[in-house]
Motif scaffolding. Structure first.
Motif, PDB file in Angstrom:
ATOM      1  N   LYS A 119      49.159  31.789  33.156  1.00 35.69           N
ATOM      2  CA  LYS A 119      49.769  31.290  34.381  1.00 35.69           C
ATOM      3  C   LYS A 119      49.061  31.860  35.620  1.00 35.69           C
ATOM      4  CE  LYS A 119      53.312  29.700  36.965  1.00 35.69           C
ATOM      5  NZ  LYS A 119      53.680  28.279  37.119  1.00 35.69           N
ATOM      6  N   ARG A 120      48.778  33.157  35.558  1.00 27.69           N
ATOM      7  CA  ARG A 120      48.203  33.870  36.696  1.00 27.69           C
ATOM      8  C   ARG A 120      46.691  34.005  36.482  1.00 27.69           C
ATOM      9  NH1 ARG A 120      50.332  36.976  40.763  1.00 27.69           N
ATOM     10  NH2 ARG A 120      49.097  38.755  41.495  1.00 27.69           N
ATOM     11  N   ILE A 121      45.915  33.282  37.268  1.00 30.83           N
ATOM     12  CA  ILE A 121      44.469  33.164  37.061  1.00 30.83           C
ATOM     13  C   ILE A 121      43.712  33.905  38.167  1.00 30.83           C
ATOM     14  CG2 ILE A 121      42.536  31.593  36.700  1.00 30.83           C
ATOM     15  CD1 ILE A 121      44.872  31.297  34.678  1.00 30.83           C
ATOM     16  N   GLY A 122      42.850  34.816  37.763  1.00 26.67           N
ATOM     17  CA  GLY A 122      41.991  35.496  38.724  1.00 26.67           C
ATOM     18  C   GLY A 122      40.704  34.704  38.913  1.00 26.67           C
ATOM     19  N   LEU A 123      40.375  34.391  40.153  1.00 29.41           N
ATOM     20  CA  LEU A 123      39.147  33.648  40.455  1.00 29.41           C
ATOM     21  C   LEU A 123      38.068  34.628  40.897  1.00 29.41           C
ATOM     22  CD1 LEU A 123      40.513  30.518  42.351  1.00 29.41           C
ATOM     23  CD2 LEU A 123      39.560  30.602  40.045  1.00 29.41           C
ATOM     24  N   ILE A 124      36.900  34.529  40.276  1.00 28.19           N
ATOM     25  CA  ILE A 124      35.805  35.451  40.562  1.00 28.19           C
ATOM     26  C   ILE A 124      34.488  34.678  40.600  1.00 28.19           C
ATOM     27  CG2 ILE A 124      36.806  37.600  39.692  1.00 28.19           C
ATOM     28  CD1 ILE A 124      35.508  36.920  36.974  1.00 28.19           C
ATOM     29  N   THR A 125      33.518  35.224  41.314  1.00 31.14           N
ATOM     30  CA  THR A 125      32.208  34.576  41.400  1.00 31.14           C
ATOM     31  C   THR A 125      31.224  35.520  42.064  1.00 31.14           C
ATOM     32  OG1 THR A 125      31.064  32.548  42.074  1.00 31.14           O
ATOM     33  CG2 THR A 125      32.587  33.507  43.661  1.00 31.14           C
ATOM     34  N   THR A 126      29.975  35.087  42.200  1.00 24.10           N
ATOM     35  CA  THR A 126      28.976  35.815  42.967  1.00 24.10           C
ATOM     36  C   THR A 126      28.981  35.296  44.403  1.00 24.10           C
ATOM     37  OG1 THR A 126      27.264  34.220  42.375  1.00 24.10           O
ATOM     38  CG2 THR A 126      27.531  36.140  40.921  1.00 24.10           C
ATOM     39  N   VAL A 127      28.154  35.918  45.247  1.00 24.73           N
ATOM     40  CA  VAL A 127      28.150  35.538  46.658  1.00 24.73           C
ATOM     41  C   VAL A 127      27.731  34.082  46.844  1.00 24.73           C
ATOM     42  CG1 VAL A 127      25.763  36.258  47.129  1.00 24.73           C
ATOM     43  CG2 VAL A 127      27.476  36.351  48.952  1.00 24.73           C
ATOM     44  N   GLN A 128      26.952  33.522  45.905  1.00 24.50           N
ATOM     45  CA  GLN A 128      26.487  32.138  46.050  1.00 24.50           C
ATOM     46  C   GLN A 128      27.638  31.124  46.080  1.00 24.50           C
ATOM     47  OE1 GLN A 128      24.201  34.280  44.157  1.00 24.50           O
ATOM     48  NE2 GLN A 128      23.253  34.166  46.176  1.00 24.50           N
ATOM     49  N   HIS A 129      28.779  31.473  45.482  1.00 22.97           N
ATOM     50  CA  HIS A 129      29.874  30.498  45.367  1.00 22.97           C
ATOM     51  C   HIS A 129      31.181  30.956  46.023  1.00 22.97           C
ATOM     52  CE1 HIS A 129      27.471  28.292  42.371  1.00 22.97           C
ATOM     53  NE2 HIS A 129      27.235  29.453  41.810  1.00 22.97           N
ATOM     54  N   VAL A 130      31.183  32.079  46.750  1.00 19.77           N
ATOM     55  CA  VAL A 130      32.458  32.582  47.277  1.00 19.77           C
ATOM     56  C   VAL A 130      33.121  31.586  48.223  1.00 19.77           C
ATOM     57  CG1 VAL A 130      32.025  35.053  46.995  1.00 19.77           C
ATOM     58  CG2 VAL A 130      31.217  33.894  49.062  1.00 19.77           C
ATOM     59  N   HIS A 131      32.323  30.769  48.875  1.00 21.68           N
ATOM     60  CA  HIS A 131      32.894  29.792  49.808  1.00 21.68           C
ATOM     61  C   HIS A 131      33.594  28.644  49.072  1.00 21.68           C
ATOM     62  CE1 HIS A 131      29.006  28.349  48.578  1.00 21.68           C
ATOM     63  NE2 HIS A 131      29.171  27.171  49.145  1.00 21.68           N
ATOM     64  N   LYS A 132      33.483  28.600  47.747  1.00 18.09           N
ATOM     65  CA  LYS A 132      34.122  27.555  46.944  1.00 18.09           C
ATOM     66  C   LYS A 132      35.427  28.031  46.293  1.00 18.09           C
ATOM     67  CE  LYS A 132      30.670  24.489  47.231  1.00 18.09           C
ATOM     68  NZ  LYS A 132      30.813  23.093  47.691  1.00 18.09           N
ATOM     69  N   LEU A 133      35.749  29.307  46.417  1.00 15.54           N
ATOM     70  CA  LEU A 133      36.913  29.835  45.706  1.00 15.54           C
ATOM     71  C   LEU A 133      38.232  29.271  46.228  1.00 15.54           C
ATOM     72  CD1 LEU A 133      36.105  33.606  45.043  1.00 15.54           C
ATOM     73  CD2 LEU A 133      35.904  31.638  43.502  1.00 15.54           C
ATOM     74  N   GLN A 134      38.325  29.055  47.526  1.00 18.54           N
ATOM     75  CA  GLN A 134      39.567  28.509  48.060  1.00 18.54           C
ATOM     76  C   GLN A 134      39.810  27.100  47.538  1.00 18.54           C
ATOM     77  OE1 GLN A 134      41.842  30.270  49.783  1.00 18.54           O
ATOM     78  NE2 GLN A 134      43.146  28.472  49.478  1.00 18.54           N
ATOM     79  N   GLU A 135      38.749  26.292  47.464  1.00 15.79           N
ATOM     80  CA  GLU A 135      38.877  24.943  46.908  1.00 15.79           C
ATOM     81  C   GLU A 135      39.310  25.008  45.447  1.00 15.79           C
ATOM     82  OE1 GLU A 135      36.092  21.020  45.839  1.00 15.79           O
ATOM     83  OE2 GLU A 135      35.249  22.705  46.972  1.00 15.79           O
ATOM     84  N   ALA A 136      38.711  25.907  44.682  1.00 21.32           N
ATOM     85  CA  ALA A 136      39.085  26.069  43.272  1.00 21.32           C
ATOM     86  C   ALA A 136      40.539  26.492  43.139  1.00 21.32           C
ATOM     87  CB  ALA A 136      38.173  27.088  42.603  1.00 21.32           C
TER      88      ALA A 136
END
Length: 330
Positions: A119-136
């Motif tokens: 249910k509770r999902i942690g979203l993680i990425t590198t700097v190349q995609h951090v601007h996409k985390l809110q959309e995800a």
């Protein structure tokens, strides 16, 4: 690394900085996956400015690995592919070009819903995609998921960002499992080892979702620990790169080794490779440089290469069940 054409190298910004500062000599430093773009980027800069461009040919493993020699020879050094670290201000004329990805994430994040179990999902990425985390996050929350984009320690520039040596943003809040946006395995592997949680990789470049399996890595680390149990002489590797140098840790571990009736020698070097260590005759090495070395180069050294947490297991200070990934934290 995905096709470099899918990334924004901020050429207009670079040209603007050169013109605004009046820089006559400019250095460019790239991680391995972006070096193929070096020649074309130089061409674009030279068309728009009169600056002399020098390209770093040395390996580059992260924001911790600034080409200090080149930085001292030029007016400005542009370092591509990484965000600034809290301790990167030792070189004053470096501009960090983060190189954000243009890849769309909507389709691959929707695909991940079929595999996510928690249910509770942690979203993680590198700097190349951090601007996409809110959309995800918005996509997952529309399907009744609770999304966490954790704030890491002082080395982490953006919420949800992970480095190859720092997973503090993943540990910031407890999650059922994690979704990593990106194409590599090393960063999500570190999150899995650091948190003990399931990690899915949502790769926007090939539009594929994969579940990370760390069993092979754990078997490799178990073998390295097993081969080191009878070691009496350890080689403590300390890297001279300012962002990787952990002499205090090496001295602490050397003292711990000696308290266990064994001995250790400190070996300081810039570029740590199997060839560079070939002539050092020790029973096992302990790596305090980039944590990736022991994992990526496993089996290539002339003696087992332990991480600091693994050394504690070898010495009986901790149990195998306490194994964690080595990190360089703030």
């Amino acid at each position: 690394m995905a096709d470099s054409e899918a990334f924004d190298f901020q050429i207009a910004r670079i040209i603007g900085i050169i013109k605004d500062t009046g820089a006559k000599t400019v250095g460019l430093q790239f991680p391995e996956g972006f070096k193929r773009r070096a020649a074309s980027i130089v061409h674009e800069i030279e068309k728009a400015t009169a600056a002399q461009i020098l390209i770093s040919g040395n390996p580059c493993f992260g924001a911790c690995d600034i080409d200090v020699y080149l930085a001292r020879r030029v007016d400005i050094l542009f370092h591509f592919g990484h965000a600034v670290l809290d301790d990167s201000n030792y070189v004053k004329n470096v501009y960090f070009i983060e190189v954000r990805s243009n890849a769309a994430v909507e389709e691959v994040v929707n695909k991940s819903l079929e595999m996510l179990k928690g249910k509770r999902i942690g979203l993680i990425t590198t700097v190349q995609h951090v601007h996409k985390l809110q959309e995800a996050s918005e996509i997952l929350q529309a399907h009744d998921k609770v999304c966490v984009i954790g704030k890491g320690d002082a080395k982490i520039a953006y919420p949800g960002q992970v480095l190859g040596c720092n997973f503090s943003s993943a540990r910031a809040e407890i999650c059922d499992e994690y979704l990593y946006i990106g194409s590599g395995y090393f960063h999500p592997m570190g999150v899995a080892l650091s948190t003990g949680r399931r990690v899915l990789i949502a790769d926007p470049f090939v539009n594929e979702v994969r579940e990370l399996d760390i069993s092979k890595v754990l078997k490799q680390r178990s073998a390295v620990i097993g081969r080191s149990l009878d070691a009496d002489l350890f080689g403590m590797i300390v890297c001279s790169k300012p962002g990787q140098e952990r002499m205090a840790l090496a001295l602490k571990l050397q003292d711990l080794i000696r308290r266990h009736g064994k001995d250790a020698r400190i070996i300081m070097m810039d570029l740590v490779t199997p060839d560079q260590l070939l002539q050092f005759k020790v029973d096992a090495f302990v790596n305090t440089a980039c944590p990736r070395l022991a994992i990526d180069e496993v089996g290539r050294f002339n003696a087992p290469m332990l991480t600091p947490p693994e050394l504690e297991i070898v010495l009986g200070e901790k149990a195998w069940e306490d194994l964690v990934f080595d990190e360089i934290t703030a």
